[in-house]
Design a protein around this motif. Structure first.
Motif, PDB file in Angstrom:
ATOM      1  N   PHE A  71       4.635 -10.788 -16.941  1.00  0.00           N
ATOM      2  CA  PHE A  71       3.734  -9.694 -16.607  1.00  0.00           C
ATOM      3  C   PHE A  71       4.570  -8.426 -16.508  1.00  0.00           C
ATOM      4  O   PHE A  71       5.600  -8.421 -15.829  1.00  0.00           O
ATOM      5  N   PHE A  72       4.118  -7.383 -17.153  1.00  0.00           N
ATOM      6  CA  PHE A  72       4.838  -6.118 -17.080  1.00  0.00           C
ATOM      7  C   PHE A  72       4.317  -5.315 -15.896  1.00  0.00           C
ATOM      8  O   PHE A  72       3.709  -4.254 -16.027  1.00  0.00           O
ATOM      9  N   ASP A  73       4.566  -5.888 -14.729  1.00  0.00           N
ATOM     10  CA  ASP A  73       4.323  -5.255 -13.440  1.00  0.00           C
ATOM     11  C   ASP A  73       5.373  -5.801 -12.478  1.00  0.00           C
ATOM     12  O   ASP A  73       6.079  -6.748 -12.802  1.00  0.00           O
ATOM     13  N   PRO A  74       5.543  -5.214 -11.296  1.00  0.00           N
ATOM     14  CA  PRO A  74       6.702  -5.531 -10.468  1.00  0.00           C
ATOM     15  C   PRO A  74       6.729  -6.945  -9.908  1.00  0.00           C
ATOM     16  O   PRO A  74       5.695  -7.594  -9.712  1.00  0.00           O
ATOM     17  N   HIS A  75       7.949  -7.390  -9.608  1.00  0.00           N
ATOM     18  CA  HIS A  75       8.164  -8.689  -8.983  1.00  0.00           C
ATOM     19  C   HIS A  75       7.409  -8.758  -7.657  1.00  0.00           C
ATOM     20  O   HIS A  75       7.553  -7.897  -6.793  1.00  0.00           O
ATOM     21  N   GLY A  76       6.566  -9.776  -7.511  1.00  0.00           N
ATOM     22  CA  GLY A  76       5.799  -9.952  -6.285  1.00  0.00           C
ATOM     23  C   GLY A  76       4.528  -9.133  -6.210  1.00  0.00           C
ATOM     24  O   GLY A  76       3.779  -9.241  -5.234  1.00  0.00           O
ATOM     25  N   TRP A  77       4.264  -8.343  -7.249  1.00  0.00           N
ATOM     26  CA  TRP A  77       3.078  -7.487  -7.261  1.00  0.00           C
ATOM     27  C   TRP A  77       1.896  -8.236  -7.847  1.00  0.00           C
ATOM     28  O   TRP A  77       2.020  -8.961  -8.828  1.00  0.00           O
ATOM     29  N   VAL A  78       0.737  -8.102  -7.225  1.00  0.00           N
ATOM     30  CA  VAL A  78      -0.540  -8.513  -7.814  1.00  0.00           C
ATOM     31  C   VAL A  78      -1.493  -7.341  -7.631  1.00  0.00           C
ATOM     32  O   VAL A  78      -1.246  -6.459  -6.792  1.00  0.00           O
ATOM     33  N   PRO A  79      -2.561  -7.256  -8.400  1.00  0.00           N
ATOM     34  CA  PRO A  79      -3.426  -6.073  -8.295  1.00  0.00           C
ATOM     35  C   PRO A  79      -3.832  -5.712  -6.876  1.00  0.00           C
ATOM     36  O   PRO A  79      -3.782  -4.533  -6.496  1.00  0.00           O
ATOM     37  N   GLU A  80      -4.217  -6.700  -6.087  1.00  0.00           N
ATOM     38  CA  GLU A  80      -4.678  -6.394  -4.732  1.00  0.00           C
ATOM     39  C   GLU A  80      -3.601  -5.715  -3.892  1.00  0.00           C
ATOM     40  O   GLU A  80      -3.907  -4.966  -2.964  1.00  0.00           O
ATOM     41  N   THR A  81      -2.321  -5.965  -4.227  1.00  0.00           N
ATOM     42  CA  THR A  81      -1.217  -5.371  -3.483  1.00  0.00           C
ATOM     43  C   THR A  81      -1.277  -3.854  -3.522  1.00  0.00           C
ATOM     44  O   THR A  81      -0.937  -3.175  -2.549  1.00  0.00           O
ATOM     45  N   GLY A  82      -1.710  -3.310  -4.662  1.00  0.00           N
ATOM     46  CA  GLY A  82      -1.654  -1.869  -4.837  1.00  0.00           C
ATOM     47  C   GLY A  82      -2.917  -1.114  -4.518  1.00  0.00           C
ATOM     48  O   GLY A  82      -2.915   0.134  -4.555  1.00  0.00           O
ATOM     49  N   PHE A  83      -4.001  -1.812  -4.196  1.00  0.00           N
ATOM     50  CA  PHE A  83      -5.284  -1.115  -4.080  1.00  0.00           C
ATOM     51  C   PHE A  83      -5.336  -0.144  -2.910  1.00  0.00           C
ATOM     52  O   PHE A  83      -5.706   1.022  -3.070  1.00  0.00           O
ATOM     53  N   ASP A  84      -4.994  -0.602  -1.716  1.00  0.00           N
ATOM     54  CA  ASP A  84      -5.099   0.273  -0.557  1.00  0.00           C
ATOM     55  C   ASP A  84      -4.093   1.421  -0.640  1.00  0.00           C
ATOM     56  O   ASP A  84      -4.393   2.556  -0.246  1.00  0.00           O
ATOM     57  N   THR A  85      -2.891   1.131  -1.164  1.00  0.00           N
ATOM     58  CA  THR A  85      -1.894   2.190  -1.358  1.00  0.00           C
ATOM     59  C   THR A  85      -2.418   3.251  -2.305  1.00  0.00           C
ATOM     60  O   THR A  85      -2.276   4.462  -2.068  1.00  0.00           O
ATOM     61  N   ALA A  86      -3.046   2.805  -3.396  1.00  0.00           N
ATOM     62  CA  ALA A  86      -3.589   3.746  -4.372  1.00  0.00           C
ATOM     63  C   ALA A  86      -4.722   4.562  -3.773  1.00  0.00           C
ATOM     64  O   ALA A  86      -4.784   5.789  -3.950  1.00  0.00           O
ATOM     65  N   LEU A  87      -5.621   3.925  -3.059  1.00  0.00           N
ATOM     66  CA  LEU A  87      -6.742   4.643  -2.451  1.00  0.00           C
ATOM     67  C   LEU A  87      -6.250   5.716  -1.486  1.00  0.00           C
ATOM     68  O   LEU A  87      -6.752   6.845  -1.475  1.00  0.00           O
ATOM     69  N   THR A  88      -5.237   5.377  -0.688  1.00  0.00           N
ATOM     70  CA  THR A  88      -4.682   6.352   0.254  1.00  0.00           C
ATOM     71  C   THR A  88      -4.076   7.541  -0.484  1.00  0.00           C
ATOM     72  O   THR A  88      -4.309   8.706  -0.126  1.00  0.00           O
ATOM     73  N   ALA A  89      -3.297   7.253  -1.531  1.00  0.00           N
ATOM     74  CA  ALA A  89      -2.666   8.332  -2.300  1.00  0.00           C
ATOM     75  C   ALA A  89      -3.700   9.235  -2.946  1.00  0.00           C
ATOM     76  O   ALA A  89      -3.474  10.446  -3.102  1.00  0.00           O
ATOM     77  N   LEU A  90      -4.840   8.660  -3.316  1.00  0.00           N
ATOM     78  CA  LEU A  90      -5.885   9.416  -4.006  1.00  0.00           C
ATOM     79  C   LEU A  90      -6.860  10.101  -3.060  1.00  0.00           C
ATOM     80  O   LEU A  90      -7.716  10.873  -3.504  1.00  0.00           O
ATOM     81  N   GLY A  91      -6.762   9.798  -1.749  1.00  0.00           N
ATOM     82  CA  GLY A  91      -7.631  10.425  -0.765  1.00  0.00           C
ATOM     83  C   GLY A  91      -8.945   9.714  -0.537  1.00  0.00           C
ATOM     84  O   GLY A  91      -9.906  10.331  -0.061  1.00  0.00           O
ATOM     85  N   TRP A  92      -8.987   8.419  -0.826  1.00  0.00           N
ATOM     86  CA  TRP A  92     -10.221   7.647  -0.695  1.00  0.00           C
ATOM     87  C   TRP A  92     -10.044   6.476   0.277  1.00  0.00           C
ATOM     88  O   TRP A  92      -8.929   6.023   0.536  1.00  0.00           O
ATOM     89  N   THR A  93     -11.162   5.998   0.778  1.00  0.00           N
ATOM     90  CA  THR A  93     -11.183   4.734   1.515  1.00  0.00           C
ATOM     91  C   THR A  93     -12.322   3.876   0.958  1.00  0.00           C
ATOM     92  O   THR A  93     -13.231   4.378   0.288  1.00  0.00           O
ATOM     93  N   SER A  94     -12.246   2.596   1.238  1.00  0.00           N
ATOM     94  CA  SER A  94     -13.357   1.689   0.939  1.00  0.00           C
ATOM     95  C   SER A  94     -13.298   0.545   1.929  1.00  0.00           C
ATOM     96  O   SER A  94     -12.289   0.358   2.619  1.00  0.00           O
ATOM     97  N   THR A  95     -14.363  -0.201   1.983  1.00  0.00           N
ATOM     98  CA  THR A  95     -14.433  -1.348   2.881  1.00  0.00           C
ATOM     99  C   THR A  95     -14.404  -2.634   2.065  1.00  0.00           C
ATOM    100  O   THR A  95     -15.232  -2.824   1.168  1.00  0.00           O
ATOM    101  N   GLN A  96     -13.444  -3.487   2.362  1.00  0.00           N
ATOM    102  CA  GLN A  96     -13.363  -4.775   1.682  1.00  0.00           C
ATOM    103  C   GLN A  96     -14.194  -5.806   2.445  1.00  0.00           C
ATOM    104  O   GLN A  96     -14.125  -5.898   3.668  1.00  0.00           O
ATOM    105  N   LYS A  97     -14.996  -6.556   1.707  1.00  0.00           N
ATOM    106  CA  LYS A  97     -15.826  -7.594   2.306  1.00  0.00           C
ATOM    107  C   LYS A  97     -15.590  -8.906   1.569  1.00  0.00           C
ATOM    108  O   LYS A  97     -15.323  -8.910   0.359  1.00  0.00           O
TER     109      LYS A  97
END
Length: 299
Positions: A51-77
C-alpha cells in the motif's frame, strides 16, 4: 520535468465522500487526501501486500486529523448489529445524507463483476433507505445508485476487511472554523513528517521490487488499485506542497509520482524488471522527502 497537477477519476472514495458531505464549502479532494497523511509513506502488509500509504496507517487513522485541519467536525456512530445500525442510519437521514464506511466493495453488486467479498474497503454516501433498498452516491462512479438492503448490510459487515468496525457511519458534519486550503495544507505538514518517520519506507519499496522482479507480487491489487491511488496521492502532495511554498518537497513528491506512475504499464504487461527498476529508484525518495519537510519546518 515540472510537476503538472492531475484532475480525473481514481480510487479516492473517502476523500470524494467527504467532499460530498462538505457540500458547497468543500475543499479540493487533493487537500482532503493530503490532510489525512496518506501520501507520506509505504507499507508492505504481511511482507507481500503493498500500500502506498504510511506504515501503520489505515484510512480511519487520518479522518479526525483531516477534519480538524480542515475546520470541520462530525459525529461517528456505530451499530452493535445490523438492526441497530439501520435504525441509527434512518434516524440520521432525517438531517441529511450519511457518510458510511468502511464497507466491503465486493458486496456492492451494482458495480460490474462484484459477486462477493474480496477484502476491498470502500466508502459511500447514503441518501435514503427503505425496507428493500439503499439509495447512495458511490464515488467509484455510480451516482444515485441503489442496492438491495441485504447486499448493503453484508457489505457493511466488513467481514474480510482487516481494519475498522462493522456498521460505522458519520453524521452531523459541521464547519466550526473557516480554514483556507493553504492553511489546511500548512497545518498538515507536521502530520506528514510524523507518518514519513514511521517504519522503513525505503526497505518496504526495495522488498516490493524484489517481489515484482521474481513475479511474486499481487498483480491485480497493484494494477487496479495500489499504484493508481499511490500515484494520485503523491501527485496531490506535490501540488499541495507547491501551494505553500515547499518547493523542494514538492519537487520530490512530483518525482515520486512520476516514478511510481511509470510502473503501471510494465506491471500490466508483465515487464517485471522494468517495474522493479522503477521501484528501486523510488525507494530512497521517501527519506529525501522527510528531510526536505523537516528542514522547512525548522525555518
Amino acid at each position: 520535468m515540472a510537476h503538472f497537477s492531475y484532475v480525473g477519476s481514481g480510487p479516492y472514495c473517502y476523500s470524494n465522500s467527504f467532499a460530498m458531505m462538505f457540500g458547497a464549502d468543500a475543499p479540493s479532494t487533493a487537500v482532503i487526501e493530503v490532510a489525512t497523511g496518506s501520501p507520506f509513506g509505504v507499507q508492505l502488509v504481511g511482507g507481500h501486500l503493498p500500500f502506498f500509504d504510511p506504515h501503520g496507517w489505515v484510512p480511519e487513522t487520518g479522518f479526525d486529523t483531516a477534519l480538524t485541519a480542515l475546520g470541520w467536525t462530525s459525529t461517528q456512530k456505530r451499530g452493535e448489529n445490523a438492526d441497530e445500525a439501520l435504525a441509527l442510519m434512518r434516524e440520521s437521514l432525517v438531517d441529511g445524507p450519511v457518510w458510511v464506511g468502511p464497507v466491503e466493495m465486493g458486496h456492492l453488486r451494482h458495480q460490474p463483476e462484484m459477486t462477493g467479498a474480496i477484502g476491498a474497503d470502500h466508502y459511500v454516501v447514503v441518501l435514503s433507505v427503505d425496507d428493500e433498498r439503499v439509495l447512495m452516491h458511490d464515488p467509484q462512479g455510480f451516482p444515485y445508485t441503489s442496492l438491495p438492503l441485504n447486499d448493503f448490510v453484508e457489505a457493511w459487515r466488513i467481514e474480510k476487511i482487516e481494519y475498522g468496525t462493522p456498521f460505522t457511519m458519520r453524521t452531523g458534519f459541521t464547519k466550526v472554523v473557516e480554514v483556507s486550503e493553504v492553511d489546511a495544507i500548512t497545518a498538515s505538514v507536521p502530520n506528514a513528517v510524523h507518518w514519513l518517520s514511521q517504519g522503513d519506507n525505503g526497505a518496504a519499496v526495495e522488498a516490493l521490487a524484489a517481489l515484482v522482479e521474481a513475479g511474486q507480487h499481487p498483480r491485480e491489487h497493484l494494477v487496479h488499485f495500489a499504484v493508481r491511488v499511490g500515484v494520485r496521492r503523491l501527485a496531490d502532495a506535490a501540488t499541495c506542497l507547491a501551494r505553500i511554498g515547499f518547493t523542494e518537497a514538492s519537487e520530490i513528491a512530483g518525482e515520486q509520482a512520476r516514478v511510481l506512475g511509470s510502473t503501471q504499464h510494465p506491471l500490466v504487461v508483465g515487464d517485471h524488471k522494468r517495474a522493479a527498476d522503477a521501484l528501486r529508484a523510488l525507494a530512497p525518495t521517501y527519506d529525501k522527502l522527510l528531510s526536505a519537510l523537516r528542514d522547512r519546518l525548522r525555518c
